[in-house]
Design a protein around this motif. Structure first.
Motif: not given
Length: 262
Positions: A50-58, A60-74
């Motif tokens: 796995v190279a890309i991980v999406v996690r909640d903003s609360g 931590p990031v996953a070490d060594g991966r591309y990390n996407v932060c969840y934001v409930n924008g609307f």
């Protein structure tokens, strides 16, 4: 990289964003190879491929991966509706309008420029947190909230807010993912979204719509494993697709499902 004037205004207004303009860099897109996992129900160690991980903003990031932060924008996060008082869509009886699929989320009122600026000011704090925590990108959930607004909102309203939030995220060097709303793919790309994070684009036959506009399409499916494998075999899913359980349960939980096309 030049920073848009409204980004400077947002940065100057918020102490938490004091370094926003100075840190502005071109956003980095996900790597071209490697799998994708969607971990909003709780962080866990990603599979080795796995190279890309999406996690909640609360989380931590996953070490060594591309990390996407969840934001409930609307829409509001669960438990935060009261703190958004004055920014919410109200129905005819003066009650807060809720998302029927997620009744603990209220729909934010993006119908005026003043409201959009106020919403962006608040959401900018969370975007700044994502950057400070080491995430590479943010996904802005519920771009399609206008569909649940009983006609109070339009696509233009939400796209206008999206542009404000995209400018803030880009000011921090974060890429920004459009979340769902295939009907707005072209307009979302024009607004500045860098990639797409779609839910069930295979089930609803929307993947090709996204892929015609965006180079990077990440897809989460929630169907039965047999149906997912059939979609994989039919070649209708993006290269970056994952099957997850609807609860997005972490690894080790009895409800946990995580599978990718071979």
């Amino acid at each position: 990289m030049a920073v848009a004037p409204r980004v400077l205004a947002l940065c100057g207004a918020l102490a938490l964003l004091s370094g926003c303009a100075a840190s502005a860099t071109s956003p980095r897109l996900p790597p071209a190879t490697g799998g994708f996992d969607y971990q909003l129900g709780g962080a866990y160690e990603p599979a080795p491929d796995v190279a890309i991980v999406v996690r909640d903003s609360g989380d931590p990031v996953a070490d060594g991966r591309y990390n996407v932060c969840y934001v409930n924008g609307f829409q509001t996060q669960p438990g935060e509706a009261d703190s958004w008082a004055g920014l919410l869509v109200l129905d005819d009886d003066g009650e807060q309008l809720v998302d029927p699929g997620w009744p603990d989320e209220r729909i934010l009122d993006t119908s005026t420029a003043e409201n959009r600026e106020r919403i962006a000011d608040r959401q900018a704090r969370l975007v700044a947190h994502c950057a400070e925590a080491g995430f590479d990108a943010v996904e802005l959930d519920n771009l399609d909230s206008y569909l649940r607004s009983d006609g109070a909102l339009t696509p233009e309203d939400n796209l206008a807010l999206a542009r404000l939030l995209i400018d803030v995220a880009h000011g921090h060097g974060l890429a920004v993912a459009q979340k769902n709303a295939a009907e707005l793919a072209e307009r979302g790309r024009a607004a500045g979204f860098d990639l797409v994070l779609a839910e069930e684009c295979g089930q609803y036959e929307e993947c090709a719509t996204y892929e015609a506009v965006y180079d990077v399409v990440l897809d989460v499916e929630y169907v039965e494993p047999a149906a997912y494998r059939a979609m994989c075999a039919a070649g209708i899913l993006p290269e970056r697709s994952v099957l997850r359980d609807r609860l997005l349960a972490p690894s080790g939980d009895a409800a946990h499902v995580a599978e990718r096309c071979p």
